[in-house]
Design an enzyme around this catalytic site. Structure first.
Site, short mmCIF file in Angstrom:
data_model
loop_
_atom_site.label_atom_id
_atom_site.label_comp_id
_atom_site.label_asym_id
_atom_site.label_seq_id
_atom_site.Cartn_x
_atom_site.Cartn_y
_atom_site.Cartn_z
N SER A 14 11.69 24.02 -18.19
CA SER A 14 10.78 22.91 -18.50
C SER A 14 11.38 22.07 -19.63
O SER A 14 12.30 22.53 -20.32
CB SER A 14 9.43 23.48 -18.95
OG SER A 14 8.63 22.49 -19.55
N TYR B 30 3.03 28.54 -23.10
CA TYR B 30 3.91 27.88 -22.13
C TYR B 30 5.25 27.53 -22.79
O TYR B 30 6.32 27.82 -22.25
CB TYR B 30 3.22 26.63 -21.58
CG TYR B 30 3.95 25.97 -20.43
CD1 TYR B 30 3.87 26.49 -19.14
CD2 TYR B 30 4.73 24.84 -20.63
CE1 TYR B 30 4.53 25.89 -18.08
CE2 TYR B 30 5.40 24.24 -19.57
CZ TYR B 30 5.29 24.76 -18.30
OH TYR B 30 5.96 24.17 -17.25
P1 NAP Z 1 1.90 24.35 -9.38
O1 NAP Z 1 1.61 23.43 -8.26
O2 NAP Z 1 0.78 24.79 -10.26
O3 NAP Z 1 2.72 25.57 -8.83
C1 NAP Z 1 2.83 26.79 -9.51
C2 NAP Z 1 3.20 27.85 -8.52
O4 NAP Z 1 3.25 29.12 -9.17
C3 NAP Z 1 2.16 27.96 -7.40
O5 NAP Z 1 2.81 28.29 -6.21
C4 NAP Z 1 1.30 29.11 -7.89
O6 NAP Z 1 0.58 29.75 -6.89
C5 NAP Z 1 2.40 30.02 -8.45
N1 NAP Z 1 1.81 31.04 -9.30
C6 NAP Z 1 1.08 30.88 -10.41
N2 NAP Z 1 0.65 32.05 -10.88
C7 NAP Z 1 1.10 33.00 -10.01
C8 NAP Z 1 0.97 34.41 -9.92
N3 NAP Z 1 0.28 35.10 -10.83
N4 NAP Z 1 1.56 35.04 -8.90
C9 NAP Z 1 2.25 34.37 -7.98
N5 NAP Z 1 2.41 33.02 -7.99
C10 NAP Z 1 1.84 32.36 -9.00
O7 NAP Z 1 2.88 23.61 -10.38
P2 NAP Z 1 4.40 23.17 -10.22
O8 NAP Z 1 4.56 21.99 -11.07
O9 NAP Z 1 4.86 23.12 -8.82
O10 NAP Z 1 5.10 24.38 -10.99
C11 NAP Z 1 6.24 25.06 -10.51
C12 NAP Z 1 7.10 25.46 -11.69
O11 NAP Z 1 7.61 24.27 -12.30
C13 NAP Z 1 6.35 26.21 -12.79
O12 NAP Z 1 7.16 27.23 -13.31
C14 NAP Z 1 6.12 25.13 -13.83
O13 NAP Z 1 5.97 25.64 -15.12
C15 NAP Z 1 7.39 24.32 -13.68
N6 NAP Z 1 7.35 22.97 -14.23
C16 NAP Z 1 6.56 22.00 -13.68
C17 NAP Z 1 6.58 20.72 -14.21
C18 NAP Z 1 5.77 19.59 -13.65
O14 NAP Z 1 5.82 18.48 -14.19
N7 NAP Z 1 5.02 19.75 -12.59
C19 NAP Z 1 7.40 20.44 -15.30
C20 NAP Z 1 8.19 21.45 -15.83
C21 NAP Z 1 8.16 22.71 -15.28
P3 NAP Z 1 -0.95 29.29 -6.60
O15 NAP Z 1 -0.87 27.98 -5.89
O16 NAP Z 1 -1.46 30.40 -5.77
O17 NAP Z 1 -1.62 29.16 -7.94
#
Ligand code: NAP
Length: 250
Positions: free
Chosen positions: A142, A155
């Protein structure tokens, strides 16, 4: 053959049901990799999106709130052949002022974002070190691997920790054919950023700081994952690659 071609490879992507994980799974599949989609929610939407690529698609149910799923993931993913690529994407965020932050919100985030990612990586790496054929790990870090942020103490700690872990594992395993790298996404339109996008002032402030002039679309992240998962990155170890529309360059 292109150095970016992943034909014949198999990739585990955690949290592949939505957002960045789904986009990464699609990009790896378009590059030819079979996908093992791991997570706690249904992977049907991802399965449908990947169908046109024609790659093999397997789903493994796992909740990273504990380490219970790890041996099962290894076993179920291994049934279809060797796993070559691991993308640690599953992650959560909890928002509250540091002064009020609870132990439950600390533990929940650290367990998924850092502990789960470490022990899943360890489990696959044991196999890769034993068979000597190497592997590729791509951690989803991130901007909070580089910056402090506000109201997200666990986080920031988890993502800063993941960057450190990426470097440590690279140092231990680079000489043994395993590449450990990370991607640091900027601000992308996913569930993770829903609260930010719903706050008109925060949303406008963030947008004004992004040199590219728009929030990231998940499709803009896949190329970096393909690169780090491919033989094109064989000499790349321990980097945290920002894909952020220029945010950190500012
Ligand atoms: P998201 O849509 O909230 O996706 C998060 C994913 O992690 C979902 O598939 C979620 O499953 C899964 N997850 C959460 N808790 C879990 C658990 N206990 N067991 C198994 N799976 C779990 O958000 P995203 O943005 O795509 O995030 C993906 C990654 O990118 C994360 O690590 C996040 O920190 C990182 N990130 C995102 C951004 C951004 O701007 N979006 C920026 C920097 C980093 P469910 O759908 O079932 O909850």
């Amino acid at each position: 053959m292109s150095a970016f071609d992943l034909s014949g490879k198999r990739a585990v992507v955690t949290g592949a049901n939505t957002g960045l994980g789904q986009a990464i799974a699609l990009a790896l599949a378009e590059a030819g990799a079979g996908i093992i989609a791991v997570g706690r929610s249904s992977m049907e939407e991802t399965r449908e999106k990947l169908r046109p690529t024609g790659v093999a698609f397997t789903e493994v149910k796992a909740d990273f709130g504990t380490l219970e799923p790890i041996s099962r993931i290894l076993e179920e993913a291994g049934q279809g052949g060797r796993v070559d690529i691991l993308v640690n994407n599953a992650g959560i965020i909890r928002r509250a002022d540091a002064i009020d932050f609870t132990e439950a919100d600390w533990d929940a985030v650290m367990d998924v974002n850092l502990k789960g990612a470490f022990f899943l990586t360890q489990a696959f790496a044991r196999g890769w070190l034993a068979d000597g054929k190497g592997g590729k790990v791509v951690n989803i870090a991130s901007l909070l691997s580089f910056q402090g942020g506000i109201r997200i103490p666990s986080y920031t700690a988890s993502k800063s920790g993941l960057a450190g872990l990426t470097r440590l594992l690279a140092c231990e395993w680079a000489g043994r054919g395993i590449n450990v790298n990370a991607i640091a996404p900027g601000y992308f339109v996913t569930n993770n950023t829903e609260a930010l996008r719903g706050d008109p002032k925060r949303s406008a402030d963030i947008l004004a700081r992004i040199p590219a002039g728009h929030w990231g679309d998940p499709s803009e992240l896949g190329g970096a994952a393909v690169f780090l998962a491919s033989s094109a990155a064989n000499y790349v170890h321990g980097v945290v690659l920002p894909v952020d529309g220029g945010w950190l360059a500012r």
